[in-house]
Enzyme design. Structure first.
Site, PDB file in Angstrom:
ATOM      1  N   CYS A 224      -2.467 -18.338  14.541  1.00  0.00           N
ATOM      2  CA  CYS A 224      -2.004 -17.647  15.746  1.00  0.00           C
ATOM      3  C   CYS A 224      -2.148 -18.509  16.918  1.00  0.00           C
ATOM      4  O   CYS A 224      -2.613 -19.497  16.618  1.00  0.00           O
ATOM      5  CB  CYS A 224      -2.780 -16.318  15.838  1.00  0.00           C
ATOM      6  SG  CYS A 224      -2.861 -15.374  14.520  1.00  0.00           S
TER       7      CYS A 224
ATOM      8  N   ASP B  36     -10.689  -1.737  13.854  1.00  0.00           N
ATOM      9  CA  ASP B  36     -11.037  -1.684  12.252  1.00  0.00           C
ATOM     10  C   ASP B  36     -12.680  -2.046  12.374  1.00  0.00           C
ATOM     11  O   ASP B  36     -13.038  -2.831  13.193  1.00  0.00           O
ATOM     12  CB  ASP B  36     -10.357  -2.503  11.479  1.00  0.00           C
ATOM     13  CG  ASP B  36      -8.921  -1.985  11.380  1.00  0.00           C
ATOM     14  OD1 ASP B  36      -8.766  -0.774  11.150  1.00  0.00           O
ATOM     15  OD2 ASP B  36      -7.945  -2.952  11.052  1.00  0.00           O
TER      16      ASP B  36
ATOM     17  N   ARG C 114      -7.969  -9.397  10.242  1.00  0.00           N
ATOM     18  CA  ARG C 114      -7.823 -10.272   9.076  1.00  0.00           C
ATOM     19  C   ARG C 114      -8.805 -11.420   9.486  1.00  0.00           C
ATOM     20  O   ARG C 114      -8.154 -12.901   9.125  1.00  0.00           O
ATOM     21  CB  ARG C 114      -6.441 -10.610   8.867  1.00  0.00           C
ATOM     22  CG  ARG C 114      -5.757  -9.639   8.234  1.00  0.00           C
ATOM     23  CD  ARG C 114      -4.373  -9.786   7.805  1.00  0.00           C
ATOM     24  NE  ARG C 114      -3.669  -8.510   7.556  1.00  0.00           N
ATOM     25  CZ  ARG C 114      -2.583  -8.123   8.173  1.00  0.00           C
ATOM     26  NH1 ARG C 114      -2.145  -8.993   9.398  1.00  0.00           N
ATOM     27  NH2 ARG C 114      -2.249  -6.896   8.256  1.00  0.00           N
TER      28      ARG C 114
ATOM     29  N   CYS D  10      -7.724 -13.472  18.423  1.00  0.00           N
ATOM     30  CA  CYS D  10      -8.446 -12.056  19.005  1.00  0.00           C
ATOM     31  C   CYS D  10      -9.869 -11.725  18.248  1.00  0.00           C
ATOM     32  O   CYS D  10      -9.881 -11.887  17.141  1.00  0.00           O
ATOM     33  CB  CYS D  10      -7.632 -10.812  18.814  1.00  0.00           C
ATOM     34  SG  CYS D  10      -5.832 -11.080  18.989  1.00  0.00           S
TER      35      CYS D  10
ATOM     36  N   ARG E 232       7.370   0.310   1.553  1.00  0.00           N
ATOM     37  CA  ARG E 232       7.051  -0.707   2.489  1.00  0.00           C
ATOM     38  C   ARG E 232       6.304  -2.123   2.098  1.00  0.00           C
ATOM     39  O   ARG E 232       5.142  -1.195   1.671  1.00  0.00           O
ATOM     40  CB  ARG E 232       7.123  -0.364   3.920  1.00  0.00           C
ATOM     41  CG  ARG E 232       5.878   0.466   4.500  1.00  0.00           C
ATOM     42  CD  ARG E 232       6.611   1.255   5.560  1.00  0.00           C
ATOM     43  NE  ARG E 232       5.463   2.076   6.053  1.00  0.00           N
ATOM     44  CZ  ARG E 232       5.156   3.394   5.418  1.00  0.00           C
ATOM     45  NH1 ARG E 232       5.590   3.816   4.448  1.00  0.00           N
ATOM     46  NH2 ARG E 232       3.905   3.963   6.103  1.00  0.00           N
TER      47      ARG E 232
ATOM     48  N   ARG F 232       0.881  -1.190   0.025  1.00  0.00           N
ATOM     49  CA  ARG F 232      -0.069   0.026   0.112  1.00  0.00           C
ATOM     50  C   ARG F 232       0.909   1.247  -0.130  1.00  0.00           C
ATOM     51  O   ARG F 232       0.438   2.325  -0.813  1.00  0.00           O
ATOM     52  CB  ARG F 232      -0.975   0.035   1.354  1.00  0.00           C
ATOM     53  CG  ARG F 232      -1.472   1.584   1.373  1.00  0.00           C
ATOM     54  CD  ARG F 232      -2.752   1.610   2.287  1.00  0.00           C
ATOM     55  NE  ARG F 232      -3.694   0.431   2.063  1.00  0.00           N
ATOM     56  CZ  ARG F 232      -3.918  -0.343   2.971  1.00  0.00           C
ATOM     57  NH1 ARG F 232      -3.625  -0.192   4.380  1.00  0.00           N
ATOM     58  NH2 ARG F 232      -4.910  -1.315   2.709  1.00  0.00           N
ATOM     59  N   TYR F 233       1.899   1.146   0.861  1.00  0.00           N
ATOM     60  CA  TYR F 233       2.667   2.562   0.837  1.00  0.00           C
ATOM     61  C   TYR F 233       3.891   2.346   0.025  1.00  0.00           C
ATOM     62  O   TYR F 233       4.560   0.840  -0.083  1.00  0.00           O
ATOM     63  CB  TYR F 233       3.398   2.745   2.319  1.00  0.00           C
ATOM     64  CG  TYR F 233       2.177   2.675   3.276  1.00  0.00           C
ATOM     65  CD1 TYR F 233       1.495   3.812   3.585  1.00  0.00           C
ATOM     66  CD2 TYR F 233       1.821   1.612   4.248  1.00  0.00           C
ATOM     67  CE1 TYR F 233       0.411   4.026   4.473  1.00  0.00           C
ATOM     68  CE2 TYR F 233       0.776   1.897   5.205  1.00  0.00           C
ATOM     69  CZ  TYR F 233       0.040   2.938   5.236  1.00  0.00           C
ATOM     70  OH  TYR F 233      -0.686   2.998   6.154  1.00  0.00           O
TER      71      TYR F 233
ATOM     72  N   ASP G 294      -7.038   3.256  10.821  1.00  0.00           N
ATOM     73  CA  ASP G 294      -6.725   2.742   9.441  1.00  0.00           C
ATOM     74  C   ASP G 294      -8.043   2.894   8.431  1.00  0.00           C
ATOM     75  O   ASP G 294      -9.092   2.362   8.867  1.00  0.00           O
ATOM     76  CB  ASP G 294      -6.363   1.095   9.518  1.00  0.00           C
ATOM     77  CG  ASP G 294      -5.318   0.920   8.457  1.00  0.00           C
ATOM     78  OD1 ASP G 294      -5.259   1.479   7.692  1.00  0.00           O
ATOM     79  OD2 ASP G 294      -4.788  -0.048   8.945  1.00  0.00           O
TER      80      ASP G 294
ATOM     81  N   CYS H  85     -10.073  -9.438  15.085  1.00  0.00           N
ATOM     82  CA  CYS H  85      -8.992  -9.459  14.236  1.00  0.00           C
ATOM     83  C   CYS H  85      -9.238  -9.047  12.904  1.00  0.00           C
ATOM     84  O   CYS H  85     -10.412  -9.329  12.500  1.00  0.00           O
ATOM     85  CB  CYS H  85      -8.468 -10.863  14.268  1.00  0.00           C
ATOM     86  SG  CYS H  85      -7.086 -11.060  12.842  1.00  0.00           S
TER      87      CYS H  85
ATOM     88  N   LYS I 207      -3.008   4.277   7.451  1.00  0.00           N
ATOM     89  CA  LYS I 207      -3.269   4.905   8.767  1.00  0.00           C
ATOM     90  C   LYS I 207      -3.321   6.308   8.796  1.00  0.00           C
ATOM     91  O   LYS I 207      -2.197   6.782   8.138  1.00  0.00           O
ATOM     92  CB  LYS I 207      -2.109   4.297   9.708  1.00  0.00           C
ATOM     93  CG  LYS I 207      -1.870   2.821   9.492  1.00  0.00           C
ATOM     94  CD  LYS I 207      -0.817   2.289  10.574  1.00  0.00           C
ATOM     95  CE  LYS I 207      -0.625   0.707  10.499  1.00  0.00           C
ATOM     96  NZ  LYS I 207      -0.329   0.349   9.146  1.00  0.00           N
TER      97      LYS I 207
HETATM   98  C1  LIG Z   1       0.511  -0.800   8.915  1.00  0.00           C
HETATM   99  C2  LIG Z   1       1.198  -1.138   7.624  1.00  0.00           C
HETATM  100  C3  LIG Z   1       2.254  -0.925   7.535  1.00  0.00           C
HETATM  101  C4  LIG Z   1       3.272  -0.472   8.184  1.00  0.00           C
HETATM  102  O1  LIG Z   1       3.079   0.972   8.584  1.00  0.00           O
HETATM  103  P1  LIG Z   1       3.840   1.954   9.695  1.00  0.00           P
HETATM  104  O2  LIG Z   1       3.246   3.172   9.917  1.00  0.00           O
HETATM  105  O3  LIG Z   1       5.425   1.982   9.124  1.00  0.00           O
HETATM  106  O4  LIG Z   1       4.320   1.151  10.982  1.00  0.00           O
HETATM  107  C5  LIG Z   1       2.711  -1.071   5.978  1.00  0.00           C
HETATM  108  N1  LIG Z   1       2.021  -1.909   5.242  1.00  0.00           N
HETATM  109  C6  LIG Z   1       0.658  -1.829   5.586  1.00  0.00           C
HETATM  110  C7  LIG Z   1      -0.284  -2.447   4.347  1.00  0.00           C
HETATM  111  C8  LIG Z   1       0.224  -1.740   6.743  1.00  0.00           C
HETATM  112  O5  LIG Z   1      -1.214  -1.737   7.058  1.00  0.00           O
HETATM  113  S1  SF4 Z   2      -5.009  -9.591  16.007  1.00  0.00           S
HETATM  114 FE1  SF4 Z   2      -5.420 -11.389  14.333  1.00  0.00          FE
HETATM  115  S2  SF4 Z   2      -3.390 -11.939  13.431  1.00  0.00           S
HETATM  116 FE2  SF4 Z   2      -2.854 -10.729  15.454  1.00  0.00          FE
HETATM  117  S3  SF4 Z   2      -2.695 -11.983  16.902  1.00  0.00           S
HETATM  118 FE3  SF4 Z   2      -4.864 -11.469  16.889  1.00  0.00          FE
HETATM  119  S4  SF4 Z   2      -5.703 -13.123  15.743  1.00  0.00           S
HETATM  120 FE4  SF4 Z   2      -3.532 -13.385  15.189  1.00  0.00          FE
END
Ligand SMILES: *Cc1c(COP(=O)(O)O)cnc(C)c1O
Ligand code: SF4
Length: 395
Positions: free
Chosen positions: A133, A301, A142, A137, A124, A120-121, A338, A140, A345
């Protein structure tokens, strides 16, 4: 509520599992094998509400139920609203989908050039290396893929992910996530970190993991050696309440720190878990005591079935305002949302800038008092000048 964070008050111990040999208890594989994953197991130890029982029955279609004995032990069984219990014991609310909720709340599926990579960025990537996991959670982000309860069938492909990163020199930062990367074997982690280190344009490697919190036993000397070998490896852990700051977690963080791993913490703001100034203060103070730097506080989220756990974002702002100036600057995380749908973010801050006039920036300090700082060029009226006296130096 948490008047004293003194080290004497931190929890430790086997509690309900007091008769298990210490060698088993301290073995991460034993902890995994003996996780609570079924309603009946949970009911052996906790008096569940109808709400929780319904949530447990639904979990297999949404996000699996799993709690390590170690983490379960931190729950106060006499408190139906225990903040750790709320994070890992399913509730009926998970079955209700609110209008604004989504399966992929931060739009990761739209920025996925290959399976397992979220780009996305510009500089990175997020590299998802597993869908498992140690515990799950309930909020979560995801949930769509983690634990595979929704049949997403995520097959993490190390090679295609690595190849993508190798072929994109603009990527300088890789964040391993999942699922929880520290559930991978030492051998696999050693391989992955080694391959990433070989890529000349990768400057920064970090891992997002809740393993130190759910399963501190996994932070073995052997694992620490791998981090040392490929270091610097940065780690983002996920602690939400002071109750999770046990002696075991502190010792795991110490092993990591001594292996040269800088640790940050990412908390999620959760209703009746940590949406309270005193709870948050106690948490961040304990984090500093463990050499952990609070990094982000996330607004939860909009994941499906999370309304019962989401706190009001205004509460987050209120908490941030109560922290800044009132405690150590190092202890203060950045509150972020986010952006729903995939904007990334966004930092959310209390308003400290009242206005920017033609002459000055008008600010408010932590006590609400007003101050001004002049803009460059707006305050150049000369009151006095020593220049004439110094002319012999200047010429
Ligand atoms: C959170 C996140 C990052 C890391 O973001 P930082 O602000 O550098 O910690 C990188 N890629 C994605 C898709 C993210 O959700
Ligand atoms: S937030 Fe989601 S990915 Fe992270 S530890 Fe919890 S269940 Fe696992």
């Amino acid at each position: 509520m948490y008047p004293n964070d003194s080290l004497d008050n931190w929890q430790r111990g086997q509690g309900l599992w007091a008769d298990v040999p210490a060698a088993d208890w301290n073995n991460w594989k034993w902890q995994l094998k003996n996780r609570i994953t079924k309603l009946e197991q949970l009911e052996e130890h906790l008096k569940l509400s109808a709400d929780e029982r319904a949530g447990c029955l639904f979990a297999k279609d949404k996000l699996a139920l799993a709690i390590t004995p170690y983490f379960f032990n931190l729950i106060d069984p006499n408190d139906p609203n225990d903040p750790i219990r709320r994070q890992v014991v399913p509730r009926a609310g998970e079955m209700t989908v609110a209008l604004e909720e989504m399966l992929d709340p931060v739009g990761e599926e739209n920025t996925k050039p290959v399976d397992g990579i979220v780009h996305r960025y510009p500089d990175r990537v997020l590299f998802l290396v597993t869908d498992r996991c140690a515990a799950y959670c309930r909020y979560c982000t995801r949930s769509r893929l983690v634990s595979n309860a929704q049949d997403y069938n995520f097959h993490p492909e190390f090679e295609s992910g690595l190849e993508y990163i190798r072929n994109h020199p603009e990527i300088r930062d890789v964040l391993l996530s999942g699922g929880d990367p520290l559930l991978l074997s030492d051998k696999k982690l050693d391989y992955l970190l080694g391959e990433l280190r070989k890529i000349p344009h990768i400057e920064f490697i970090r891992i997002g993991s809740r393993i130190p919190v759910f399963l501190p036993q996994r932070i073995t000397p052997e694992l620490c050696e791998i981090f040392k070998k490929h270091g610097p490896i940065w780690l983002s852990i996920h602690v939400n309440t002071p109750n999770e700051c046990s002696i075991e977690l502190r010792e795991a963080c110490e092993r990591l720190s001594f292996a040269g791993v800088p640790i940050g913490n990412q908390s999620v703001l959760l209703k009746d878990v940590n949406d309270d100034v005193e709870v948050m203060k106690s948490l961040i103070h304990r984090l500093l005591m463990m050499r952990v730097r609070p990094y982000y506080l996330y607004q939860c989220d909009l994941i499906t079935g999370s309304a019962h756990l989401r706190a009001d974002p205004r509460k987050g702002i209120e908490i941030m305002q109560a922290l800044r100036g009132h405690t150590t600057g190092y202890a203060i995380p950045q509150f972020v949302i986010d952006a729903p749908g995939g904007g990334g973010k966004i930092p959310i801050n209390p308003e400290y800038v009242k206005e920017v006039t033609k002459e000055a920036i008008v600010m408010r300090n932590f006590q609400g008092e007003e101050y001004r700082y002049p803009l460059v060029g707006a305050a150049d009226k000369v009151l006095d000048s020593k220049a004439p006296e110094l002319e012999h130096i200047l010429t």
